[in-house]
Enzyme design. Structure first.
Site, PDB file in Angstrom:
ATOM      1  N   TYR A  76      -9.339  49.175  66.389  1.00  0.00           N
ATOM      2  CA  TYR A  76     -10.349  48.445  67.158  1.00  0.00           C
ATOM      3  C   TYR A  76     -10.952  47.326  66.313  1.00  0.00           C
ATOM      4  CZ  TYR A  76     -10.454  51.961  70.872  1.00  0.00           C
ATOM      5  OH  TYR A  76     -10.140  52.781  71.901  1.00  0.00           O
TER       6      TYR A  76
ATOM      7  N   ARG B  44     -44.533  64.620  55.040  1.00  0.00           N
ATOM      8  CA  ARG B  44     -43.837  64.952  56.278  1.00  0.00           C
ATOM      9  C   ARG B  44     -44.654  66.077  56.909  1.00  0.00           C
ATOM     10  NH1 ARG B  44     -37.685  67.083  55.983  1.00  0.00           N
ATOM     11  NH2 ARG B  44     -38.798  68.852  55.060  1.00  0.00           N
TER      12      ARG B  44
ATOM     13  N   MET C 289     -12.522  57.450  68.215  1.00  0.00           N
ATOM     14  CA  MET C 289     -13.107  58.724  68.645  1.00  0.00           C
ATOM     15  C   MET C 289     -12.206  59.906  68.300  1.00  0.00           C
ATOM     16  SD  MET C 289     -14.396  59.863  72.445  1.00  0.00           S
ATOM     17  CE  MET C 289     -15.500  58.477  72.655  1.00  0.00           C
TER      18      MET C 289
ATOM     19  N   LYS D 196     -30.483  76.570  58.231  1.00  0.00           N
ATOM     20  CA  LYS D 196     -30.830  75.771  59.413  1.00  0.00           C
ATOM     21  C   LYS D 196     -29.629  74.915  59.833  1.00  0.00           C
ATOM     22  CE  LYS D 196     -32.898  72.243  56.440  1.00  0.00           C
ATOM     23  NZ  LYS D 196     -34.130  71.913  55.706  1.00  0.00           N
TER      24      LYS D 196
HETATM   25  C1  LIG Z   1     -33.966  72.089  54.335  1.00  0.00           C
HETATM   26  C2  LIG Z   1     -35.062  72.604  53.478  1.00  0.00           C
HETATM   27  C3  LIG Z   1     -34.797  73.174  52.238  1.00  0.00           C
HETATM   28  C4  LIG Z   1     -33.400  73.196  51.633  1.00  0.00           C
HETATM   29  O1  LIG Z   1     -33.083  71.950  51.064  1.00  0.00           O
HETATM   30  P1  LIG Z   1     -31.719  71.769  50.254  1.00  0.00           P
HETATM   31  O2  LIG Z   1     -31.754  70.410  49.700  1.00  0.00           O
HETATM   32  O3  LIG Z   1     -30.614  71.921  51.241  1.00  0.00           O
HETATM   33  O4  LIG Z   1     -31.697  72.851  49.241  1.00  0.00           O
HETATM   34  C5  LIG Z   1     -35.856  73.721  51.532  1.00  0.00           C
HETATM   35  N1  LIG Z   1     -37.112  73.693  52.033  1.00  0.00           N
HETATM   36  C6  LIG Z   1     -37.408  73.138  53.216  1.00  0.00           C
HETATM   37  C7  LIG Z   1     -38.812  73.136  53.698  1.00  0.00           C
HETATM   38  C8  LIG Z   1     -36.406  72.561  53.971  1.00  0.00           C
HETATM   39  O5  LIG Z   1     -36.697  71.986  55.144  1.00  0.00           O
END
Ligand SMILES: *Cc1c(COP(=O)(O)O)cnc(C)c1O
Length: 360
Positions: free
Chosen positions: A255, A130, A303, A35
């Site tokens: 800055y 969640r 930046m 992802k």
């Molecule tokens: C992002 C995610 C993972 C992977 O987590 P890592 O800590 O990067 O291994 C696994 N399961 C779900 C549901 C996730 O959202």
């Protein structure tokens, strides 16, 4: 080239990390979580290097489409599932699998009349709070899904850990037990662990591990780098010095004039900043390297530019390579200095940065 910020992605590291995950996972299947553009490393190139995984995990249907367009025929799981009925048709067309975590999604499935069987992962909330259904409902939900002709009967049961990176926090053991109790006797594979779960909680290995961070050589365990667990960082972020200036004692840099020169000294200026994804929150003292010499961030990150205390790199000159993170400079250490985690740093590298690959 007027901007030299470069992210080099180490494909050999990705492959070695997958092999190490496989060794730790024993008989469990491995979902490579790609992802967020493979945690900022680039979805297509990483999927190519990780094509030996048993499945890919993505956050959006659009990423599933990119993987199919690149020719991947592996299983692909959309980790938050469909948002709308039209998503179901798209997921079937692309042969994507859906995590189902909410009654609204179940209702969408129950409203369908027919269709090619969709593969479903049933997400139970055992304490992360969640996504996911109350574990007490596992049996009822499983039966409702099994009753649907347009759902593949091989339903995977899953949960997600909140604190598996804290190896002495028993929340993970309690989440695991809740999951095992709630799913006892139900048919289907089990998927519990993320990267830290795989490292620290062997009892939660199940039939699948869902691993992101470790594949990129990254750890979220406090005070530990991916390398501490035998994983190799998959990204090196570099740029070049565009100036080296002599600044007098007592003068202030950057800055807000937050950093004062304790002596007459040479200050290197590197062509990278928060516009490239180098965190503005990196404090004075955050380590970098100029060539092979250690150096440190001074003053505020701007930046496009970063000022460096070059006293420990006396030969520094315009054009020298500056390394911001990579195998010699763990992303986790930089993240610590910036008050964040390594994942956020690699995810945050912006489109202005040139991406290249190396492959030995
Ligand atoms: C992002 C995610 C993972 C992977 O987590 P890592 O800590 O990067 O291994 C696994 N399961 C779900 C549901 C996730 O959202």
């Amino acid at each position: 080239m007027s901007r030299s910020a470069t992210a080099t992605i180490h494909l050999d590291a990705l492959r070695a990390n997958l092999a190490r995950v496989r060794a730790l996972a024993a008989d469990a299947k491995v979902m490579a979580v790609v992802k967020a553009d493979a945690y900022g490393h680039g979805l297509e190139r990483c999927a190519r290097a990780l094509s030996g995984a048993d499945a890919f995990g993505v956050a959006s249907i659009a990423d599933g489409l990119r993987l199919r367009a690149a020719g991947h025929r592996a299983r692909i799981v959309v980790l938050s599932g469909p948002d709308a009925a039209s998503d179901l048709a798209e997921m079937r067309r692309l042969h994507l699998e859906a995590v189902i975590h909410h009654d609204s999604q179940l209702a969408m499935l129950e409203r369908e009349n027919g269709g090619e069987p969709l593969r479903v992962w049933l997400n139970l909330d055992t304490g992360m709070h969640r996504l996911g259904f109350a574990p007490e409902r596992a049996r009822e939900l499983h039966a409702r899904l099994r009753a649907l002709p347009a759902v593949d009967p091989a339903i995977v049961l899953m949960t997600h850990f909140a604190s598996s990176d804290e190896f002495d926090n028993d929340l993970t053991a309690r989440q695991t037990q809740r999951f095992l109790d709630a799913t006892q006797g139900l048919p289907g594979e089990r998927a519990l662990s993320n990267s830290a779960g795989l490292l620290g909680w062997p009892a939660a290995r199940g039939d699948w591990v869902r691993v992101g961070g470790l594949l990129y050589g990254l750890s979220v365990a406090a005070g530990k780098t991916g390398a501490d667990f035998g994983f190799a960082p998959a990204m090196t972020l570099t740029t070049r010095l565009v100036a080296v200036n002599r600044i007098a004692r007592g003068e202030r840099v950057g800055y807000g004039a937050t950093w004062e020169c304790p002596e007459d000294m040479r200050i290197g200026v590197a062509a990278i900043g928060y516009g490239d994804g180098y965190p503005r929150s990196a404090r004075s003292g955050t380590p970098v390297r100029i060539g092979d010499a250690p150096a440190a961030v001074i003053g505020r990150v701007s930046m496009d530019l970063l000022a460096l205390d070059s006293r420990s790199a006396p030969h520094a000159k315009v054009g020298d390579v500056v390394t911001l993170w990579g195998p010699q400079l763990p992303t986790e250490v930089i993240a610590d200095h910036a008050g964040t985690i390594s994942y956020e740093l690699t995810c945050g590298v912006t489109r202005r940065v040139l991406f290249t690959e190396d492959d030995v």
